[in-house]
Enzyme design. Structure first.
Site, PDB file in Angstrom:
ATOM      1  N   CYS A 122     -29.901 -41.815   9.656  1.00  0.00           N
ATOM      2  CA  CYS A 122     -30.677 -42.872  10.333  1.00  0.00           C
ATOM      3  C   CYS A 122     -31.883 -42.331  11.104  1.00  0.00           C
ATOM      4  O   CYS A 122     -32.768 -43.095  11.480  1.00  0.00           O
ATOM      5  CB  CYS A 122     -29.772 -43.672  11.254  1.00  0.00           C
ATOM      6  N   HIS A 264     -33.881 -47.360  16.517  1.00  0.00           N
ATOM      7  CA  HIS A 264     -33.088 -47.543  15.299  1.00  0.00           C
ATOM      8  C   HIS A 264     -32.176 -48.757  15.462  1.00  0.00           C
ATOM      9  O   HIS A 264     -31.449 -48.872  16.453  1.00  0.00           O
ATOM     10  CB  HIS A 264     -32.266 -46.282  15.032  1.00  0.00           C
ATOM     11  N   ASN A 294     -28.308 -52.881   9.827  1.00  0.00           N
ATOM     12  CA  ASN A 294     -28.693 -51.476   9.990  1.00  0.00           C
ATOM     13  C   ASN A 294     -29.143 -50.953   8.621  1.00  0.00           C
ATOM     14  O   ASN A 294     -28.331 -50.845   7.703  1.00  0.00           O
ATOM     15  CB  ASN A 294     -27.474 -50.704  10.516  1.00  0.00           C
TER      16      ASN A 294
HETATM   17  O1  UT7 Z   1     -26.689 -45.992  12.269  1.00  0.00           O
HETATM   18  C1  UT7 Z   1     -26.189 -44.762  12.694  1.00  0.00           C
HETATM   19  C2  UT7 Z   1     -25.569 -44.869  14.000  1.00  0.00           C
HETATM   20  N1  UT7 Z   1     -24.525 -45.860  13.982  1.00  0.00           N
HETATM   21  C3  UT7 Z   1     -24.247 -46.532  15.072  1.00  0.00           C
HETATM   22  O2  UT7 Z   1     -24.915 -46.350  16.053  1.00  0.00           O
HETATM   23  C4  UT7 Z   1     -23.064 -47.460  15.049  1.00  0.00           C
HETATM   24  C5  UT7 Z   1     -22.381 -47.423  16.368  1.00  0.00           C
HETATM   25  N2  UT7 Z   1     -21.136 -48.174  16.413  1.00  0.00           N
HETATM   26  C6  UT7 Z   1     -21.072 -49.523  16.430  1.00  0.00           C
HETATM   27  O3  UT7 Z   1     -22.068 -50.203  16.314  1.00  0.00           O
HETATM   28  C7  UT7 Z   1     -19.739 -50.150  16.686  1.00  0.00           C
HETATM   29  O4  UT7 Z   1     -18.806 -49.160  17.032  1.00  0.00           O
HETATM   30  C8  UT7 Z   1     -19.195 -50.964  15.493  1.00  0.00           C
HETATM   31  C9  UT7 Z   1     -20.010 -52.229  15.318  1.00  0.00           C
HETATM   32  C10 UT7 Z   1     -19.241 -50.121  14.228  1.00  0.00           C
HETATM   33  C11 UT7 Z   1     -17.758 -51.373  15.725  1.00  0.00           C
HETATM   34  O5  UT7 Z   1     -17.664 -52.114  16.931  1.00  0.00           O
HETATM   35  P1  UT7 Z   1     -16.575 -51.733  18.043  1.00  0.00           P
HETATM   36  O6  UT7 Z   1     -16.704 -52.744  19.090  1.00  0.00           O
HETATM   37  O7  UT7 Z   1     -16.777 -50.307  18.399  1.00  0.00           O
HETATM   38  O8  UT7 Z   1     -15.233 -51.955  17.272  1.00  0.00           O
HETATM   39  P2  UT7 Z   1     -14.081 -50.893  16.910  1.00  0.00           P
HETATM   40  O9  UT7 Z   1     -14.516 -49.997  15.813  1.00  0.00           O
HETATM   41  O10 UT7 Z   1     -13.542 -50.273  18.156  1.00  0.00           O
HETATM   42  O11 UT7 Z   1     -12.982 -51.875  16.384  1.00  0.00           O
HETATM   43  C12 UT7 Z   1     -12.368 -52.849  17.251  1.00  0.00           C
HETATM   44  C13 UT7 Z   1     -11.528 -53.760  16.372  1.00  0.00           C
HETATM   45  C14 UT7 Z   1     -10.646 -53.008  15.399  1.00  0.00           C
HETATM   46  O12 UT7 Z   1      -9.430 -53.718  15.260  1.00  0.00           O
HETATM   47  P3  UT7 Z   1      -8.110 -53.228  16.059  1.00  0.00           P
HETATM   48  O13 UT7 Z   1      -7.869 -51.815  15.621  1.00  0.00           O
HETATM   49  O14 UT7 Z   1      -8.472 -53.335  17.521  1.00  0.00           O
HETATM   50  O15 UT7 Z   1      -7.091 -54.183  15.595  1.00  0.00           O
HETATM   51  C15 UT7 Z   1     -11.403 -53.095  14.108  1.00  0.00           C
HETATM   52  O16 UT7 Z   1     -10.553 -53.023  12.973  1.00  0.00           O
HETATM   53  O17 UT7 Z   1     -12.392 -54.565  15.579  1.00  0.00           O
HETATM   54  C16 UT7 Z   1     -12.012 -54.457  14.224  1.00  0.00           C
HETATM   55  N3  UT7 Z   1     -13.169 -54.630  13.371  1.00  0.00           N
HETATM   56  C17 UT7 Z   1     -13.534 -55.827  12.900  1.00  0.00           C
HETATM   57  N4  UT7 Z   1     -13.006 -57.049  13.042  1.00  0.00           N
HETATM   58  C18 UT7 Z   1     -13.607 -58.061  12.410  1.00  0.00           C
HETATM   59  C19 UT7 Z   1     -14.056 -53.678  12.946  1.00  0.00           C
HETATM   60  N5  UT7 Z   1     -14.987 -54.261  12.179  1.00  0.00           N
HETATM   61  C20 UT7 Z   1     -14.679 -55.577  12.125  1.00  0.00           C
HETATM   62  C21 UT7 Z   1     -15.270 -56.687  11.479  1.00  0.00           C
HETATM   63  N6  UT7 Z   1     -14.697 -57.903  11.659  1.00  0.00           N
HETATM   64  N7  UT7 Z   1     -16.376 -56.578  10.724  1.00  0.00           N
END
Ligand code: UT7
Length: 342
Positions: A122, A264, A294
């Site tokens: 990225c 980004h 993204n």
């Molecule tokens: O581009 C390069 C750099 N990348 C970034 O900067 C990305 C940075 N990270 C993020 O933007 C976020 O961490 C994400 C958007 C990827 C994820 O959001 P989060 O609030 O950190 O969620 P998480 O990964 O901690 O997941 C929380 C929960 C999980 O369920 P459990 O384990 O609590 O039951 C995930 O399985 O949310 C769940 N989850 C979803 N639920 C519904 C993850 N993706 C989804 C989804 N829909 N699309």
């Protein structure tokens, strides 16, 4: 560097800009119909409402050519001599070998110019822009086409809601030419950095030399893009804030005098956290991800093309910043030129 020498070293000046998005749009509701996710979750956790997806058979070079053509048109350049070099920043090259840039240069009718890819995920576009600046500063080129292009749909796991909800396809490009450091569009202070201890946080585990497909058997082979979102989130905020502050300071700009931050487009919560951390009003941080998600290396030039039609005015003080796989990150300060996207 002595002042007289600095004067003789050409600066890199942005003189053309273009973006291209493949026509197919995937909304959050579309994803909710095939995956265990919802518009409410995606909107509230990322700020993304929709993203574009390339049709099967469309490759990164196809998007790159369209964006490149628009940037050349915006710069008023055509023909074999339009630019002296082409750099394509991408995580999703058409093939592992060769690089994508030579095919893009050839299809754009740019003759036999040097053409190569830059891989910094990225942050790739910022790495490519600084590389272009070095080509101009050394005299190796008088103008360079810099493209960020991605077809993430080709490497996403169709069952992984955490990445499918976020990433989109697209390409953006700029033309930079040799000029003087004091003219609008001149690229100012830049910071690039990496930390390979985090290389497993964002990766495509199989298909490279570490785990070639021929050796990876059965369940072990993983050809898809994987991201440890939570750990990446925290570092993205810290690193982009830190280097944005650094380039503003090196430009002699108090953060409150930066007109537009083009970061980004990873996640709306990340953009807001960076703005808060560096003490900039959130509304000065341009938001494009709601409509495109993204787009990795394409994210900054696409956001610039969007902002140029909306908020950017000639003379504006702009900071670009990115964070991504590698891990890599960086920032560049520039004053905005009188350029419109084609
Ligand atoms: O581009 C390069 C750099 N990348 C970034 O900067 C990305 C940075 N990270 C993020 O933007 C976020 O961490 C994400 C958007 C990827 C994820 O959001 P989060 O609030 O950190 O969620 P998480 O990964 O901690 O997941 C929380 C929960 C999980 O369920 P459990 O384990 O609590 O039951 C995930 O399985 O949310 C769940 N989850 C979803 N639920 C519904 C993850 N993706 C989804 C989804 N829909 N699309």
């Amino acid at each position: 560097m002595a002042p007289d020498q600095r004067h003789r070293t050409p600066a890199a000046v942005v003189c053309g800009l273009g973006g291209f998005l493949p026509p197919q749009v995937i909304t959050n509701d579309d994803l909710g119909r095939v995956l265990d996710t919802s518009d409410t979750w995606i909107r509230s956790r990322t700020g993304i409402l929709r993203r574009h997806r390339a049709e099967p058979g469309t490759a990164t070079s196809d998007l790159a050519v369209e964006a490149g053509r628009r940037a050349l048109k915006s710069a008023g350049r055509d023909g074999e001599d339009a630019v002296d070099a082409v750099i394509v920043a991408t995580t999703t090259p058409d093939r592992i070998c060769p690089a994508t840039a030579p095919a893009v240069a050839w299809r754009l009718g740019l003759g036999t110019v040097p053409a190569f890819d830059v891989g910094a995920v990225c942050s790739g576009f910022l790495y490519a822009l600084v590389t272009a600046r070095s080509l101009l500063a050394s005299g190796a080129a008088r103008s360079v086409l810099v493209i960020g292009a991605e077809t993430y749909s080709a490497i996403l796991d169709p069952g992984d809601r955490s990445t499918l909800a976020i990433f989109g396809d697209g390409a953006g490009a700029v033309v930079v030419r040799a000029g003087t450091p004091d003219e609008p569009g001149a690229i100012g202070p830049a910071v690039l950095a990496s930390d390979g201890s985090g290389s497993d946080l964002i990766s495509v585990p199989s298909g490279g030399s570490r785990d070639p497909f021929r050796a990876a058997t059965g369940d072990r082979a993983d050809p898809y893009f994987r991201m440890q979102g939570k750990q990446v989130f925290r570092q993205a905020v810290e690193r982009m804030s830190e280097c944005s502050r650094q380039v503003a300071e090196r430009s002699g700009w108090p953060v409150e005098e930066v007109d537009v931050l083009v970061a980004h487009q990873a996640n709306l919560r990340i953009l807001q956290a960076v703005a808060d951390r560096i003490g900039m009003p959130r509304e000065r941080c341009h938001v494009h991800l709601d409509r495109v998600g993204n787009t990795a290396a394409a994210s900054i030039p696409l956001a610039l093309a969007d902002a140029a039609g909306e908020v950017l005015r000639p003379g504006h003080r702009v900071v670009l910043t990115a964070f991504g796989g590698g891990l890599t990150w960086g920032a560049i300060a520039l004053t905005w030129p009188d350029v419109s996207p084609a």
